[in-house]
Scaffold this motif. Sequence first.
Motif, mmCIF file in Angstrom:
data_model
loop_
_atom_site.group_PDB
_atom_site.id
_atom_site.type_symbol
_atom_site.label_atom_id
_atom_site.label_comp_id
_atom_site.label_asym_id
_atom_site.label_seq_id
_atom_site.Cartn_x
_atom_site.Cartn_y
_atom_site.Cartn_z
ATOM 1 N N SER A 1 -41.676 24.040 39.962
ATOM 2 C CA SER A 1 -40.739 23.775 41.056
ATOM 3 C C SER A 1 -39.562 24.738 41.017
ATOM 4 O O SER A 1 -39.122 25.255 42.054
ATOM 5 N N CYS A 2 -39.050 24.993 39.813
ATOM 6 C CA CYS A 2 -37.894 25.880 39.680
ATOM 7 C C CYS A 2 -38.254 27.315 40.041
ATOM 8 O O CYS A 2 -37.476 28.014 40.710
ATOM 9 N N ILE A 3 -39.417 27.768 39.602
ATOM 10 C CA ILE A 3 -39.838 29.132 39.922
ATOM 11 C C ILE A 3 -40.022 29.298 41.424
ATOM 12 O O ILE A 3 -39.628 30.321 42.007
ATOM 13 N N LEU A 4 -40.591 28.298 42.078
ATOM 14 C CA LEU A 4 -40.763 28.379 43.532
ATOM 15 C C LEU A 4 -39.411 28.384 44.246
ATOM 16 O O LEU A 4 -39.237 29.082 45.255
ATOM 17 N N GLU A 5 -38.457 27.619 43.722
ATOM 18 C CA GLU A 5 -37.112 27.631 44.305
ATOM 19 C C GLU A 5 -36.460 28.999 44.121
ATOM 20 O O GLU A 5 -35.819 29.527 45.045
ATOM 21 N N LEU A 6 -36.628 29.582 42.937
ATOM 22 C CA LEU A 6 -36.099 30.923 42.694
ATOM 23 C C LEU A 6 -36.793 31.952 43.583
ATOM 24 O O LEU A 6 -36.159 32.884 44.084
ATOM 25 N N LYS A 7 -38.091 31.784 43.783
ATOM 26 C CA LYS A 7 -38.849 32.712 44.632
ATOM 27 C C LYS A 7 -38.343 32.661 46.070
ATOM 28 O O LYS A 7 -38.167 33.699 46.719
ATOM 29 N N ASP A 8 -38.100 31.461 46.567
ATOM 30 C CA ASP A 8 -37.586 31.318 47.933
ATOM 31 C C ASP A 8 -36.241 32.027 48.095
ATOM 32 O O ASP A 8 -35.924 32.540 49.167
ATOM 33 N N ALA A 9 -35.463 32.031 47.010
ATOM 34 C CA ALA A 9 -34.151 32.685 47.045
ATOM 35 C C ALA A 9 -34.228 34.145 46.612
ATOM 36 O O ALA A 9 -33.206 34.842 46.615
ATOM 37 N N ASP A 10 -35.426 34.594 46.225
ATOM 38 C CA ASP A 10 -35.634 35.959 45.725
ATOM 39 C C ASP A 10 -34.682 36.261 44.571
ATOM 40 O O ASP A 10 -33.999 37.281 44.538
ATOM 41 N N TYR A 11 -34.674 35.340 43.581
ATOM 42 C CA TYR A 11 -33.749 35.459 42.454
ATOM 43 C C TYR A 11 -34.522 35.381 41.135
ATOM 44 O O TYR A 11 -34.815 34.301 40.629
ATOM 45 N N ASN A 12 -34.885 36.514 40.581
ATOM 46 C CA ASN A 12 -35.463 36.617 39.234
ATOM 47 C C ASN A 12 -36.603 35.622 38.981
ATOM 48 O O ASN A 12 -36.767 35.123 37.869
ATOM 49 N N TRP A 13 -37.401 35.368 40.000
ATOM 50 C CA TRP A 13 -38.460 34.368 39.859
ATOM 51 C C TRP A 13 -39.661 34.883 39.070
ATOM 52 O O TRP A 13 -40.501 34.099 38.628
ATOM 53 N N ARG A 14 -39.742 36.163 38.856
ATOM 54 C CA ARG A 14 -40.854 36.729 38.096
ATOM 55 C C ARG A 14 -40.634 36.650 36.582
ATOM 56 O O ARG A 14 -41.554 36.922 35.812
ATOM 57 N N GLN A 15 -39.447 36.313 36.156
ATOM 58 C CA GLN A 15 -39.098 36.377 34.742
ATOM 59 C C GLN A 15 -39.766 35.269 33.924
ATOM 60 O O GLN A 15 -39.855 34.123 34.363
ATOM 61 N N MET A 16 -40.202 35.626 32.718
ATOM 62 C CA MET A 16 -40.833 34.654 31.832
ATOM 63 C C MET A 16 -39.852 33.549 31.438
ATOM 64 O O MET A 16 -40.212 32.375 31.365
ATOM 65 N N GLU A 17 -38.597 33.926 31.186
ATOM 66 C CA GLU A 17 -37.575 32.941 30.821
ATOM 67 C C GLU A 17 -36.931 32.380 32.091
ATOM 68 O O GLU A 17 -35.722 32.463 32.305
ATOM 69 N N TRP A 18 -37.753 31.780 32.930
ATOM 70 C CA TRP A 18 -37.326 31.275 34.231
ATOM 71 C C TRP A 18 -36.176 30.281 34.117
ATOM 72 O O TRP A 18 -35.304 30.209 34.981
ATOM 73 N N TRP A 19 -36.185 29.474 33.067
ATOM 74 C CA TRP A 19 -35.209 28.390 32.921
ATOM 75 C C TRP A 19 -33.785 28.922 32.752
ATOM 76 O O TRP A 19 -32.834 28.318 33.257
ATOM 77 N N ALA A 20 -33.635 30.067 32.063
ATOM 78 C CA ALA A 20 -32.311 30.660 31.896
ATOM 79 C C ALA A 20 -31.794 31.193 33.232
ATOM 80 O O ALA A 20 -30.611 31.041 33.565
ATOM 81 N N PHE A 21 -32.687 31.802 34.011
ATOM 82 C CA PHE A 21 -32.278 32.314 35.318
ATOM 83 C C PHE A 21 -32.043 31.175 36.312
ATOM 84 O O PHE A 21 -31.213 31.296 37.217
ATOM 85 N N TYR A 22 -32.763 30.075 36.125
ATOM 86 C CA TYR A 22 -32.529 28.916 36.989
ATOM 87 C C TYR A 22 -31.123 28.356 36.754
ATOM 88 O O TYR A 22 -30.425 27.982 37.701
ATOM 89 N N PHE A 23 -30.699 28.320 35.497
ATOM 90 C CA PHE A 23 -29.336 27.881 35.197
ATOM 91 C C PHE A 23 -28.321 28.792 35.874
ATOM 92 O O PHE A 23 -27.364 28.323 36.505
#
Length: 216
Positions: free
Chosen positions: A27-49
């Motif tokens: 869910s977080c990666i898809l939210e980041l993808k919609d915002a085009d914000y570092n959604w490809r990163q393996m450490e998605w949780w840090a970028f989500y914060f």
Amino acid sequence: MCAFYTKDIEIFNDKLKFLPVAWDGKSCILELKDADYNWRQMEWWAFYFEFKAKQLLEKYFQFPGDKFDNVVFDLKGHINWDLKASAIKSHLHKIILNDINAMEQAIEKYGYHGEIIALCDVEYNDKDRSFQKWHTELKGGMSQYEKERKKRTSISRYRKTQAVLTEIIFLVIKADNLEILDIMRQGRNSNGMPRKEKYVLDLERINYFETHILEI
């Protein structure tokens, strides 16, 4: 508390308490993808914060913060702050901070530099690699880095599939504290030039710094 950054911490406490607590990887990666914000990163949780914190704070702070040489801090109020996330169950209780020279210049200019550290309980529930495969397919295949790593070794770290935010630490660093920090030497870039050294915070020594805790 110093008058220079008292207001910053008051706003952090008031606004960041509205951060979501349970973070589902997909869910977080898809939210980041919609915002085009570092959604490809393996450490998605840090970028989500980073992403969610910015949403809550951008009306009150300058994003990004000041730039020293080629280094830009995450945000600035009365002083500069960086956003970091750390897994609480990791055997390494260390957090890589920012460029040594940039942090020292910021402290010389303002007297202090701040870190906003999200402590998270993360799950590595991906033994069948289904989460990793899903993320790779979403990205359209493996990145060049992943392809090169696969050539070197077949070993790949388990992906974090979920994270739960447990608390946030607001940590203030001044010149007298710098000697307590470790230093990370990163070798050289592909062009042969040395990479910039970074400060490293050992959470086991956090009591040597001024800290303020926001319990979630």
